[in-house]
Design a protein around this motif. Structure first.
Motif, PDB file in Angstrom:
ATOM      1  N   ARG A  47       0.825  -1.206   0.000  1.00  0.00           N
ATOM      2  CA  ARG A  47       0.000   0.000   0.000  1.00  0.00           C
ATOM      3  C   ARG A  47       0.861   1.258   0.000  1.00  0.00           C
ATOM      4  O   ARG A  47       0.587   2.217  -0.735  1.00  0.00           O
ATOM      5  CB  ARG A  47      -0.916  -0.006   1.231  1.00  0.00           C
ATOM      6  CG  ARG A  47      -2.021  -1.048   1.178  1.00  0.00           C
ATOM      7  CD  ARG A  47      -2.698  -1.159   2.531  1.00  0.00           C
ATOM      8  NE  ARG A  47      -3.909  -1.969   2.476  1.00  0.00           N
ATOM      9  CZ  ARG A  47      -4.624  -2.299   3.543  1.00  0.00           C
ATOM     10  NH1 ARG A  47      -4.231  -1.878   4.750  1.00  0.00           N
ATOM     11  NH2 ARG A  47      -5.714  -3.028   3.422  1.00  0.00           N
ATOM     12  N   VAL A  48       1.882   1.265   0.840  1.00  0.00           N
ATOM     13  CA  VAL A  48       2.764   2.433   0.907  1.00  0.00           C
ATOM     14  C   VAL A  48       3.462   2.653  -0.429  1.00  0.00           C
ATOM     15  O   VAL A  48       3.618   3.797  -0.882  1.00  0.00           O
ATOM     16  CB  VAL A  48       3.804   2.279   2.036  1.00  0.00           C
ATOM     17  CG1 VAL A  48       4.805   3.432   1.990  1.00  0.00           C
ATOM     18  CG2 VAL A  48       3.120   2.240   3.399  1.00  0.00           C
ATOM     19  N   HIS A  85       1.620   4.714  -2.847  1.00  0.00           N
ATOM     20  CA  HIS A  85       1.720   6.154  -2.596  1.00  0.00           C
ATOM     21  C   HIS A  85       3.077   6.702  -3.015  1.00  0.00           C
ATOM     22  O   HIS A  85       3.186   7.835  -3.495  1.00  0.00           O
ATOM     23  CB  HIS A  85       1.510   6.449  -1.108  1.00  0.00           C
ATOM     24  CG  HIS A  85       0.127   6.180  -0.629  1.00  0.00           C
ATOM     25  ND1 HIS A  85      -0.164   5.823   0.666  1.00  0.00           N
ATOM     26  CD2 HIS A  85      -1.075   6.210  -1.279  1.00  0.00           C
ATOM     27  CE1 HIS A  85      -1.457   5.657   0.806  1.00  0.00           C
ATOM     28  NE2 HIS A  85      -2.029   5.885  -0.362  1.00  0.00           N
ATOM     29  N   GLU A  86       4.112   5.914  -2.819  1.00  0.00           N
ATOM     30  CA  GLU A  86       5.470   6.404  -3.059  1.00  0.00           C
ATOM     31  C   GLU A  86       5.870   6.389  -4.535  1.00  0.00           C
ATOM     32  O   GLU A  86       6.732   7.157  -4.951  1.00  0.00           O
ATOM     33  CB  GLU A  86       6.477   5.589  -2.239  1.00  0.00           C
ATOM     34  CG  GLU A  86       6.396   5.834  -0.742  1.00  0.00           C
ATOM     35  CD  GLU A  86       6.754   7.260  -0.362  1.00  0.00           C
ATOM     36  OE1 GLU A  86       7.426   7.943  -1.150  1.00  0.00           O
ATOM     37  OE2 GLU A  86       6.353   7.691   0.735  1.00  0.00           O
ATOM     38  N   TYR A 125      -0.617  -0.100   9.483  1.00  0.00           N
ATOM     39  CA  TYR A 125      -0.447   0.553   8.175  1.00  0.00           C
ATOM     40  C   TYR A 125      -0.376   2.072   8.318  1.00  0.00           C
ATOM     41  O   TYR A 125       0.440   2.738   7.676  1.00  0.00           O
ATOM     42  CB  TYR A 125      -1.604   0.155   7.253  1.00  0.00           C
ATOM     43  CG  TYR A 125      -1.773   1.038   6.045  1.00  0.00           C
ATOM     44  CD1 TYR A 125      -0.729   1.235   5.137  1.00  0.00           C
ATOM     45  CD2 TYR A 125      -2.979   1.690   5.800  1.00  0.00           C
ATOM     46  CE1 TYR A 125      -0.885   2.054   4.029  1.00  0.00           C
ATOM     47  CE2 TYR A 125      -3.146   2.505   4.695  1.00  0.00           C
ATOM     48  CZ  TYR A 125      -2.100   2.684   3.818  1.00  0.00           C
ATOM     49  OH  TYR A 125      -2.256   3.500   2.719  1.00  0.00           O
ATOM     50  N   ASP A 170       2.927   4.136   7.014  1.00  0.00           N
ATOM     51  CA  ASP A 170       2.863   5.170   5.985  1.00  0.00           C
ATOM     52  C   ASP A 170       3.385   6.500   6.524  1.00  0.00           C
ATOM     53  O   ASP A 170       4.128   7.212   5.846  1.00  0.00           O
ATOM     54  CB  ASP A 170       1.424   5.328   5.487  1.00  0.00           C
ATOM     55  CG  ASP A 170       1.349   6.175   4.215  1.00  0.00           C
ATOM     56  OD1 ASP A 170       1.506   5.610   3.114  1.00  0.00           O
ATOM     57  OD2 ASP A 170       1.161   7.406   4.327  1.00  0.00           O
ATOM     58  N   HIS A 200       6.828   8.560   5.283  1.00  0.00           N
ATOM     59  CA  HIS A 200       6.614   9.910   4.766  1.00  0.00           C
ATOM     60  C   HIS A 200       7.294  10.981   5.607  1.00  0.00           C
ATOM     61  O   HIS A 200       7.891  11.927   5.068  1.00  0.00           O
ATOM     62  CB  HIS A 200       5.109  10.184   4.694  1.00  0.00           C
ATOM     63  CG  HIS A 200       4.729  11.342   3.860  1.00  0.00           C
ATOM     64  ND1 HIS A 200       3.646  12.145   4.135  1.00  0.00           N
ATOM     65  CD2 HIS A 200       5.282  11.855   2.735  1.00  0.00           C
ATOM     66  CE1 HIS A 200       3.543  13.086   3.217  1.00  0.00           C
ATOM     67  NE2 HIS A 200       4.527  12.942   2.365  1.00  0.00           N
ATOM     68  N   ARG A 252      -3.270  11.955   0.158  1.00  0.00           N
ATOM     69  CA  ARG A 252      -2.609  10.767   0.690  1.00  0.00           C
ATOM     70  C   ARG A 252      -3.139  10.439   2.083  1.00  0.00           C
ATOM     71  O   ARG A 252      -3.461   9.275   2.382  1.00  0.00           O
ATOM     72  CB  ARG A 252      -1.091  10.976   0.744  1.00  0.00           C
ATOM     73  CG  ARG A 252      -0.334   9.813   1.380  1.00  0.00           C
ATOM     74  CD  ARG A 252       1.161   9.955   1.188  1.00  0.00           C
ATOM     75  NE  ARG A 252       1.912   8.860   1.811  1.00  0.00           N
ATOM     76  CZ  ARG A 252       3.177   8.592   1.562  1.00  0.00           C
ATOM     77  NH1 ARG A 252       3.856   9.333   0.699  1.00  0.00           N
ATOM     78  NH2 ARG A 252       3.788   7.584   2.164  1.00  0.00           N
ATOM     79  N   VAL A 277      -5.084   7.034   3.227  1.00  0.00           N
ATOM     80  CA  VAL A 277      -4.602   6.218   4.342  1.00  0.00           C
ATOM     81  C   VAL A 277      -5.713   6.045   5.374  1.00  0.00           C
ATOM     82  O   VAL A 277      -5.955   4.940   5.886  1.00  0.00           O
ATOM     83  CB  VAL A 277      -3.360   6.859   5.000  1.00  0.00           C
ATOM     84  CG1 VAL A 277      -3.029   6.177   6.323  1.00  0.00           C
ATOM     85  CG2 VAL A 277      -2.166   6.786   4.055  1.00  0.00           C
ATOM     86  N   GLU A 297       4.014  11.849  -2.753  1.00  0.00           N
ATOM     87  CA  GLU A 297       5.234  11.123  -2.375  1.00  0.00           C
ATOM     88  C   GLU A 297       6.329  12.029  -1.830  1.00  0.00           C
ATOM     89  O   GLU A 297       7.308  11.556  -1.253  1.00  0.00           O
ATOM     90  CB  GLU A 297       5.769  10.327  -3.575  1.00  0.00           C
ATOM     91  CG  GLU A 297       6.462  11.163  -4.635  1.00  0.00           C
ATOM     92  CD  GLU A 297       5.505  11.947  -5.531  1.00  0.00           C
ATOM     93  OE1 GLU A 297       5.971  12.798  -6.306  1.00  0.00           O
ATOM     94  OE2 GLU A 297       4.282  11.700  -5.453  1.00  0.00           O
TER      95      GLU A 297
END
Length: 286
Positions: free
Chosen positions: A12-13, A16-17, A85, A89, A93, A164, A168, A194
């Protein structure tokens, strides 16, 4: 809560990245799948390997960095589903310490430890007293968003960061509520989300100095007006000088009063902004 959650949280992360980015406005610099060049260099050195561009990072290297640097730092294996999670995340970040601080602040009165960004017995005790993990996730995400708004990158990356955090929040709460609808559960790629968001890039709080100077100047003007008023009273019986002194006294008194009021108002504004930023950066006790 289980070690197997690491793979799902990592996937999942990574959504986003994204892949490799090197945006000059991103304080993280050259970054590949969420791993900065500095982090990759440190990892390579710990393995007694020569450093190389983060763009060349392999999948196994990435996974080990995520587990050692972020997942283990937030003790993901011991956290409830969804919450693991959220903290992972946030750690990727903005750093593990900051992510843990959001948790500690969000635990509220049930947390009796120091807001230090280290998960210990006090944090787990407070988690044990928590029954509504969905509400806890909301509070963590709210604190994270307030933090992001204090950063220099907010004007450029704010929309991506905001989306983001919203994603999340939705995905983690779906875990807590055991919602299986894919449209709700899936993490989604978000342009700009990101970019690294570190506390080192927080904007400076406004200084109280201008307010102090204005207040001091205004009070000084009022003092001078009083002196001239006394002088006017002494000169009036002997000359016509008292007239122009009187007008000057009025101008000086009004100007001094306005300057002092403006200084006091600015000091109030500066103190309020400083307190707001300190709270968002977790620099004050809960």
């Amino acid at each position: 809560m289980a070690a197997k959650n690491f793979e799902e949280a990592l996937a999942r992360v990574l959504v986003h990245e994204g892949g490799y980015v090197d945006d000059p406005r991103d304080p993280g610099g050259a970054t590949n799948q969420g791993v900065t060049q500095r982090t990759y260099d440190a990892y390579r050195r710990s393995k007694k390997l020569s450093t190389r561009p983060v763009k060349l990072m392999t999948g196994p290297e990435r996974n080990e960095i995520y587990r050692r640097q972020y997942w283990d730092a937030v003790q993901g294996d011991t956290l409830p589903d969804g919450l693991d999670y959220v903290l992972l995340d946030g750690a990727v970040h903005s750093g593990p310490k900051q992510s843990i601080k959001w948790l500690q602040r969000a635990l509220g009165a049930s947390y009796h430890g120091t807001v230090d960004g280290v998960i210990g017995l006090a944090t787990f005790a407070a988690l044990g007293d928590t029954t509504n993990y969905s509400a806890l996730i909301d509070r963590i995400c709210d604190r994270r968003l307030a933090f992001l708004k204090t950063l220099d990158g907010w004007p450029h990356f704010g929309n991506g960061w905001k989306r983001r955090v919203a994603n999340v929040r939705a995905v983690a709460k779906a875990d807590v509520l055991d919602i299986k609808n894919p449209s709700t559960v899936l993490a989604v790629p978000l342009a700009g989300g990101e970019a690294k968001a570190r506390i080192e890039d927080a904007r400076r709080a406004p200084s109280k100095t201008p307010g102090d100077a204005a207040t001091g100047g205004g009070l000084g003007g009022l003092t001078m007006a009083g002196i001239l008023q006394t002088l006017q009273e002494q000169l009036t019986p002997y000359s016509a000088a008292g007239g122009w002194i009187g007008k000057f006294v009025i101008i000086l008194a009004v100007s001094g009063a306005l300057l002092a009021i403006g200084g006091i108002a600015y000091r109030w504004y500066a103190n309020r902004q400083r307190a707001k930023i300190a709270d968002a950066l977790d620099a004050v006790p809960a």
